[in-house]
Design a protein around this motif. Structure first.
Motif, mmCIF file in Angstrom:
data_model
loop_
_atom_site.group_PDB
_atom_site.id
_atom_site.type_symbol
_atom_site.label_atom_id
_atom_site.label_comp_id
_atom_site.label_asym_id
_atom_site.label_seq_id
_atom_site.Cartn_x
_atom_site.Cartn_y
_atom_site.Cartn_z
ATOM 1 N N VAL A 54 12.167 -4.455 5.090
ATOM 2 C CA VAL A 54 10.791 -5.109 4.663
ATOM 3 C C VAL A 54 9.931 -3.886 5.052
ATOM 4 O O VAL A 54 9.148 -3.361 3.849
ATOM 5 C CB VAL A 54 10.488 -6.223 5.148
ATOM 6 C CG1 VAL A 54 9.040 -6.091 5.220
ATOM 7 C CG2 VAL A 54 11.901 -7.427 5.289
ATOM 8 N N PHE A 55 10.194 -3.348 5.898
ATOM 9 C CA PHE A 55 9.533 -2.624 5.726
ATOM 10 C C PHE A 55 10.121 -1.242 5.248
ATOM 11 O O PHE A 55 8.564 -0.386 4.488
ATOM 12 C CB PHE A 55 9.348 -1.084 7.466
ATOM 13 C CG PHE A 55 8.983 -0.175 7.868
ATOM 14 C CD1 PHE A 55 7.651 -0.133 8.367
ATOM 15 C CD2 PHE A 55 9.137 0.698 8.126
ATOM 16 C CE1 PHE A 55 6.643 0.511 8.600
ATOM 17 C CE2 PHE A 55 8.214 2.081 7.546
ATOM 18 C CZ PHE A 55 7.454 2.044 8.813
ATOM 19 N N VAL A 56 10.880 -0.142 4.679
ATOM 20 C CA VAL A 56 11.052 0.926 3.746
ATOM 21 C C VAL A 56 10.716 0.166 2.551
ATOM 22 O O VAL A 56 9.948 1.584 1.557
ATOM 23 C CB VAL A 56 13.320 1.304 3.773
ATOM 24 C CG1 VAL A 56 12.776 2.006 2.717
ATOM 25 C CG2 VAL A 56 12.892 2.005 5.086
ATOM 26 N N GLN A 57 11.307 -1.585 1.841
ATOM 27 C CA GLN A 57 10.998 -1.554 0.737
ATOM 28 C C GLN A 57 9.176 -1.926 0.539
ATOM 29 O O GLN A 57 8.772 -1.652 -0.810
ATOM 30 C CB GLN A 57 11.078 -2.957 0.133
ATOM 31 C CG GLN A 57 13.272 -2.438 0.290
ATOM 32 C CD GLN A 57 13.565 -1.328 -0.778
ATOM 33 O OE1 GLN A 57 13.261 -1.166 -1.651
ATOM 34 N NE2 GLN A 57 14.434 -0.730 -0.942
ATOM 35 N N ARG A 58 8.564 -2.608 1.295
ATOM 36 C CA ARG A 58 7.451 -3.093 1.323
ATOM 37 C C ARG A 58 5.911 -2.370 1.309
ATOM 38 O O ARG A 58 4.737 -2.359 0.606
ATOM 39 C CB ARG A 58 6.662 -4.168 1.584
ATOM 40 C CG ARG A 58 7.760 -5.250 0.852
ATOM 41 C CD ARG A 58 7.362 -6.037 -0.137
ATOM 42 N NE ARG A 58 8.710 -6.324 -1.080
ATOM 43 C CZ ARG A 58 9.801 -7.534 -0.964
ATOM 44 N NH1 ARG A 58 8.949 -8.153 -0.474
ATOM 45 N NH2 ARG A 58 10.138 -8.119 -1.336
ATOM 46 N N THR A 59 6.472 -1.376 2.445
ATOM 47 C CA THR A 59 4.563 -1.013 2.975
ATOM 48 C C THR A 59 4.407 0.580 1.937
ATOM 49 O O THR A 59 5.843 1.442 1.549
ATOM 50 C CB THR A 59 3.719 -0.225 4.868
ATOM 51 O OG1 THR A 59 5.869 0.575 4.947
ATOM 52 C CG2 THR A 59 5.359 -2.066 5.141
ATOM 53 N N GLN A 60 3.554 0.828 2.835
ATOM 54 C CA GLN A 60 3.239 2.068 2.006
ATOM 55 C C GLN A 60 3.719 3.519 2.499
ATOM 56 O O GLN A 60 4.387 3.484 2.211
ATOM 57 C CB GLN A 60 1.206 2.628 2.327
ATOM 58 C CG GLN A 60 0.848 3.448 1.448
ATOM 59 C CD GLN A 60 0.174 2.979 0.085
ATOM 60 O OE1 GLN A 60 0.044 2.024 -0.098
ATOM 61 N NE2 GLN A 60 0.454 4.000 -1.017
ATOM 62 N N THR A 61 4.530 3.149 3.835
ATOM 63 C CA THR A 61 4.841 4.283 4.851
ATOM 64 C C THR A 61 5.991 4.755 4.108
ATOM 65 O O THR A 61 6.838 5.396 4.079
ATOM 66 C CB THR A 61 4.707 3.967 6.619
ATOM 67 O OG1 THR A 61 3.271 3.325 6.771
ATOM 68 C CG2 THR A 61 5.270 5.292 6.783
ATOM 69 N N GLY A 62 6.707 2.757 4.368
ATOM 70 C CA GLY A 62 7.905 2.797 3.419
ATOM 71 C C GLY A 62 8.707 3.549 2.275
ATOM 72 O O GLY A 62 8.961 4.146 2.008
ATOM 73 N N LYS A 63 7.388 3.341 1.801
ATOM 74 C CA LYS A 63 7.312 3.960 0.237
ATOM 75 C C LYS A 63 7.550 5.514 -0.023
ATOM 76 O O LYS A 63 8.015 6.245 -0.283
ATOM 77 C CB LYS A 63 5.814 3.348 -0.969
ATOM 78 C CG LYS A 63 6.398 2.193 -1.079
ATOM 79 C CD LYS A 63 5.550 1.549 -2.778
ATOM 80 C CE LYS A 63 5.926 0.137 -3.117
ATOM 81 N NZ LYS A 63 4.335 -0.784 -3.085
ATOM 82 N N ALA A 64 6.283 6.186 1.302
ATOM 83 C CA ALA A 64 6.281 7.544 0.831
ATOM 84 C C ALA A 64 7.389 8.044 1.507
ATOM 85 O O ALA A 64 8.271 8.929 1.504
ATOM 86 C CB ALA A 64 5.897 7.741 2.160
ATOM 87 N N MET A 65 8.803 7.082 2.548
ATOM 88 C CA MET A 65 9.650 7.049 3.090
ATOM 89 C C MET A 65 10.923 7.415 2.264
ATOM 90 O O MET A 65 11.290 8.535 2.110
ATOM 91 C CB MET A 65 9.806 6.789 3.810
ATOM 92 C CG MET A 65 9.737 7.181 5.597
ATOM 93 S SD MET A 65 10.580 5.586 6.109
ATOM 94 C CE MET A 65 11.519 5.334 7.040
#
Lengths: 388, 490, 311
Positions: free
Chosen positions: C176-187
């Motif tokens: 969820v973190f990697v797919q949904r959050t801003q930081t996840g997208k940045a990663m």
């Protein structure tokens, strides 16, 4: 092409010249390895142990027990001061052989404690014999080590596998309901101590018609549930000749967690009441547990004050070896001079009527522990009880 | 990979900040600084490489004349053996740019091969001159076989397949005392299992037997020099240049019509043959082989030597092996290690602290702090000074009045060690005067931890220091000591 | 067919595979962003395991816990994850950051240096002895005696359930973190192309720090899970675990997060079935042989994209 070959040829020529030159220029006599030295400044004893690396839990303990004895000894006024020179072998024969060379070259070293493993003993034996050093292991139990090749040089204060294996197997027959047709699982940890014992017990049992299921784990494993699943209802005993007592504990616990009825039987490597204490298991050892002998309570307490934490069964024999060296050195130092040969001869003759191991310790002519006998213990409520 | 100043996340070192940089590429920007080397260095560069190798060989050849200590010669032998190994690895990693993590398996294959052909194990006692070619050819073939399916693999997948191969090898040799064919036949003892193969014969070169450590030292030196000569010739040949182009850019190399696959296979085979050769030397001197010696730890040591020295450079291989193995051995003795510790500390301060008044303040501050602290503690809490320095000698006695030596230093020493690590890390983030001032208590703490805890455990300390050396040297010179820096092309 | 054996091996494989998967996730995350084989990752796992052990000792030791088990577990996870995460960030800051533009093998050797340092510093400070979580003894062993029974009379203890469920929860959280959050997208953007991401205004430095923190926190948690299921902690435990995590990450397709989980499970299952049905002695050799075949058939891992080389 010629241009490229030329410098190479020149190089080869220079090297050849240098080699010849040095070979010719070096007949000056090498100083005898066995020069007498004075006892005034103290005497050094070498220690070879796996102090770092995967076997560090064993080696660290061996080192600490020997250090502990030496520090106790040096506290007494009038004793010849001992110094322990540690060398790390990482339980690796080739590293042991380099480090034993370091001890052999160090003129102040008069005797060696260790190395820990049987392979290591084999690797260092030629080097230490050439240097005239006695070396005594507190944990190498392979039978063939004392076959006479290093008589007078190699000693051990632990009994070898030929005593322990049959004791364990006979007890399984006599008391644990093993008979012809029933099955026993024998698990080694892929180290030579373990495979040696497993072979002896496995062959002994197979010879009596027992179905032996021979398995292995590695010393790095902590998950035995896959192996435990192979223990069937016909399996009476699981024999665990491990070097790490915590692995025997874990194996037994996982056996119980899966609801198996087989009992586990450990070897002297697993003999440690603080680490291997699942009730109902059996274990064989050549002496009572140091931490349970009432007479040793003070020693064990002092040891833990100096080295907090746990101890293993491979530790205390090194305390005794240091004690024996202290005796031998004192005897050799009567004339204030000491040589390696003196120490070797005196060391072979040391006889301790009372030791912290609870049994008298002296060596046979071959360097084995004299009068070695194995006891069988049953674990009851987490405590070891002698049953044979 | 290099971007602009605000994009590129590499923080500049303080002394670099003053240098004006033209352009965005730091490598290009600092190019001029590299060209303007001192006259001495330029003359130095003009000396042909083989002259250095010859110089090294001569120095190495006279080592046994300087000492009769077999331990030193033994360490010399070990170092030469590592050099030989690193030399072979250099072909695969340094020239061809293939990350081979199964390299020590070939070393083990050579050692076991020698042990099987020249020991009572199978009753074979071949002449070494016959064993060496057989072992080398078989190792090369094995290298060829491993590389064959690996051709398709790129980068880290190649690394992992070779790692598997190395682990497979160790497992099979470790348990090779009961190999049965598909579980049908009874178990055969092929490798001796955990007991290894003992009583391996000495090298016997057509009747000329080598029996002493010194003999093996010379054998290793001659083998090394011969291997070095061969590799130098390959290096400067067409194949060597092709390997390097493969390393720099495999795609471009293929475009230029180079047989990329064949080049990879040759690199693997040559590297493997050299490792096998090193194995025969190892088995003969140790008189026994055990599988544990051919596991990942040995691989790590050889890799560290190669990368530390500078992959792709023969001189780097020699220097890397020297630095790593000699420091590993020297640190064994606590007495030597203490001297080295204090001398290196003092030398680093002398070389790095500028201007002089900073050095004076830090030096005087550290010494003053020590005596002041010692005086306070000895009156406030006498137990903290009652222990003795384990170092001994006049250095130890001198330190005794300056440094604290508590009676039971284990617990306090451990805590101090952790604080020391944190303090050193914090130091690297400080700038200017606060750094110099913070350095004073840190230095004193370092001396305290060393005297009370690290010297007592020389075997552990040695490995901690090797870790630190690897981290610091790689950070200081990422391309290795003698490697050439190059820009990674993205 | 012996169903009991089969199901037991399945349970054992999934439990062990979950631990491998958690360590492999961190490995894979770091690799995805920095293309760095972080050999020190296994040692972060070791530190996490020791933090958990320290808490057990603080609360009276395994046999005489002075605290509710649930509370203890929560505390252990929070502390181990925080400790592991911080350690990871420190390693990145002090050992790897300056090497980002260096040839790829330089940070690899630095990572080995960090690993040497951590292992031996742990031995110096904590001692070389094996320590045990002894979760069999917590409050009379209810972690193992309680539980449920699968078909074919296979008993599964709560301890095993905690490991598997805990690992799944962490993995879901991570996805969820990697797919949904801003930081996840940045990663994800950074791992796809670091330079382009930087040009788009992503703070690459921050992303790398976050990645190290999360990856190392997962390793810390894996250390505690391992302790609960397999008891032992010792300074050198990270080496073998790191090696296996690396293998799991590559098998799944390195840099690919679901792949890391799949790789971890594959290794866990391959191990336990090799022991159960083939040979415990050659277990490791069998697993490696299987994996070599997998990689030869699918050279970029089970879920990896075929590597396209950029010109």
């Amino acid at each position: 092409m010629v241009k490229r070959i030329l410098p190479i040829a020149g190089l080869a020529a220079v090297v050849a010249l240098a080699v010849v030159a040095t070979a010719v220029a070096r007949p000056n006599a090498v100083r005898s390895a066995d020069a007498a030295s004075s006892c005034k400044k103290g005497v050094s004893i070498g220690m070879l142990a796996p102090i770092t690396g995967p076997a560090a839990s064993i080696g660290g303990d061996q080192l600490h027990w020997a250090q502990f004895y030496v520090s106790q000894w040096n506290k007494v006024r009038g004793h010849v001061k001992l110094k322990l020179v540690q060398q790390d072998t990482q339980l690796d024969p080739s590293k042991a052989s380099t480090t034993s060379q370091a001890l052999a070259s160090n003129k102040s070293i008069m005797g060696v404690i260790g190395p820990a493993g049987s392979d290591e003993v084999q690797a260092v034996a030629p080097i230490l014999r050439k240097a005239g050093l006695a070396f005594a292991s507190g944990s190498a139990t392979r039978v063939s080590l004392t076959n006479g090749a290093y008589k007078g040089y190699f000693f051990r204060d632990v009994p070898n596998d030929s005593v322990q294996g049959p004791t364990a197997a006979n007890y399984m027959f006599a008391k644990l309901g093993v008979k012809s047709g029933s099955s026993v699982m024998v698990v080694d940890d892929q180290e030579s101590y373990s495979t040696g014992l497993a072979d002896i017990v496995g062959q002994f049992l197979a010879g009596k018609g027992v179905k032996v299921d021979r398995e292995s784990i590695s010393q790095k494993d902590t998950d035995f549930s896959s192996l435990v699943a192979k223990v069937t209802s016909a399996t009476k005993v699981v024999y665990l000749p491990f070097q790490l007592s915590s692995q025997a504990q874990l194996f037994t616990q996982q056996l119980k967690a899966q609801g198996k009825s087989a009992v586990t039987f450990g070897s002297d490597g697993t003999f440690d009441q603080s680490k291997f204490n699942v009730s109902g298991s059996y274990i064989s050892f050549f002496a009572p547990d140091v931490t349970t002998i009432p007479a040793d309570a003070a020693v064990v307490k002092a040891f833990h004050r100096q080295f907090p934490g746990a101890t293993s069964p491979f530790g205390a024999p090194n305390y005794v070896l240091a004690q024996m060296y202290a005796n031998a050195v004192t005897k050799a130092c009567k004339d204030n001079k000491i040589t390696r040969a003196e120490v070797r001869k005196d060391f072979a003759k040391v006889s301790l009527p009372k030791t912290i191991l609870g049994t008298p310790i002296r060596f046979t002519a071959k360097g084995d522990l004299a009068g070695a006998k194995f006891h069988v213990f049953k674990i009851v409520n987490g405590k070891y009880q002698t049953v044979q | 990979m290099d971007g602009g100043r605000d994009i590129n996340p590499i923080p500049a070192r303080p002394d670099e900040e003053q240098i004006p940089k033209v352009g965005v590429d730091s490598w290009v920007a600092s190019h001029e600084g590299r060209v303007q080397r001192s006259r001495f260095l330029r003359e130095f560069d003009r000396v042909p490489r083989p002259a250095f190798y010859a110089g090294f060989a001569v120095l190495a050849a006279i080592l046994p004349a300087l000492t009769s200590d077999e331990y030193i010669i033994r360490v010399g032998f070990d170092t030469l053996l590592y050099m030989l190994l690193a030399l072979g690895l250099n072909i695969v990693v340094g020239y061809a740019g293939l990350l081979d993590l199964g390299y020590v398996a070939f070393y083990g294959f050579g050692a076991y091969g020698y042990a099987m052909l020249a020991s009572p194990k199978f009753g074979l006692h071949w002449d070494t001159l016959a064993v060496i070619p057989v072992v080398m050819i078989c190792s090369a073939l094995l290298g060829f076989l491993v590389a064959l399916p690996s051709r398709r693999l790129v980068g880290d997948y190649l690394a992992i397949v070779t790692l598997f191969f190395g682990q497979l090898f160790v497992t099979v040799y470790q348990n090779g005392n009961r190999i049965s064919f598909l579980g049908i036949t009874k178990g055969y003892d092929v490798t001796g299992g955990p007991n290894g193969i003992p009583n391996v014969d000495n090298w016997d070169l057509g009747g000329f037997k080598i029996g002493s450590v010194k003999g093996y030292y010379y054998a290793a030196l001659i083998v090394f020099v011969l291997a070095l000569a061969c590799i130098y010739l390959i290096d400067t040949s067409r194949t060597g240049r092709a390997w390097k182009s493969l390393r720099e850019d495999p795609l471009a190399a293929e475009m230029m019509g180079m047989p990329v696959n064949r080049l990879k296979l040759i690199a693997f085979a040559v590297g493997a043959a050299i490792a096998g050769l090193a194995g025969t030397l190892f088995a003969a001197l140790n008189t026994a082989v055990f599988s544990a010696d051919f596991d990942v730890p040995t691989l790590i040591i050889v890799y560290s030597m190669l990368i530390l020295g500078g992959a792709g450079s023969i001189g780097g291989v020699i220097l890397g092996a020297l630095v790593v193995n000699v420091s590993l051995e020297v640190l064994r003795t606590p007495g030597h290690a203490t001297w080295i510790f204090y001398v290196v500390l003092a030398a680093t301060l002398l070389a790095k602290l500028r201007p002089w008044r900073v050095l004076a303040v830090v030096g005087a501050g550290t010494i003053g702090l020590g005596y002041a602290f010692h005086a306070i503690m000895s009156s406030a809490w006498p137990r903290s000074t009652r222990g003795t320095s384990t170092v001994g000698g006049w250095l130890g006695n001198g330190l005794d009045g300056w440094n604290l030596h508590p009676t039971n230093p284990m617990m306090i020493g451990n805590i101090a060690f952790v604080i020391l690590v944190l303090a050193v890390l914090a130091l690297t983030t400080l700038r200017g005067w606060s750094r110099w001032l913070a350095m004073i208590p840190t230095l004193y703490l370092a001396a305290f931890v060393w005297d009370n805890r690290l010297v007592v455990e020389p075997s552990i300390t040695r490995l901690i220091l090797i870790g630190v050396i690897l981290i610091v040297l790689m950070n200081a010179r990422p391309q290795g000591l003698l490697g050439t820096s190059r820009v990674e092309i993205v | 067919m012996n169903w009991n054996l089969f199901v037991t091996e399945l349970v054992a494989g999934i439990t062990h595979g979950s631990v491998y998967a958690l360590i492999a996730l961190g490995y894979s995350m770091v690799y995805g962003i920095l293309k760095l084989l972080n050999f020190a990752h296994g040692d972060v796992y070791m530190v996490g395991a020791f933090i958990g052990y320290g808490l057990i000792t603080v609360f009276g030791g395994a046999e005489a816990l002075s605290i509710n088990i649930v509370l203890l577990l929560v505390l252990m996870f929070v502390c181990a994850m925080l400790g592991g995460g911080l350690l990871g960030v420190m390693i990145e800051r002090f050992a790897y950051r300056r090497l980002r533009a260096a040839p790829r093998i330089a940070p690899l050797i630095t990572a080995l240096g960090v690993s040497f340092f951590l292992e031996n510093a742990a031995q110096l400070v904590l001692g070389a002895q094996f320590q045990s979580y002894n979760s069999f003894g917590w409050k009379g062993g209810e972690l193992w005696t309680k539980g449920f029974t699968l078909p074919a009379q296979v008993h599964v203890g709560i301890a095993q359930v905690i490991v598997v469920v805990g690992a799944v929860v962490l993995m879901v959280f991570l996805t969820v973190f990697v797919q949904r959050t801003q930081t996840g997208k940045a990663m994800r953007a950074t791992s796809f192309d670091r330079e382009a991401a930087a040009m788009m205004g992503i703070d690459v430095d921050r992303v790398i720090v976050v990645t190290f923190f999360i990856g190392s926190a997962l390793a810390g948690a894996a250390g505690v899970f391992n302790g609960i299921a397999y008891q032992q902690v010792w300074p050198y435990m990270g080496f073998q675990a790191g090696l296996f995590a690396f293998i799991a990450a590559v098998i799944g397709g390195i840099g690919n997060l679901p792949g890391a989980v799949l790789g971890g499970l594959t290794i866990g299952l391959a191990e336990s079935f090799a022991i159960g049905y083939l040979s415990s002695t050659f277990q490791a050799a069998i697993v490696f042989a299987i994996l070599i075949v997998v990689l030869i058939v699918r050279p970029s891992g089970l879920l990896g994209r075929a590597a396209v080389q950029k010109v």
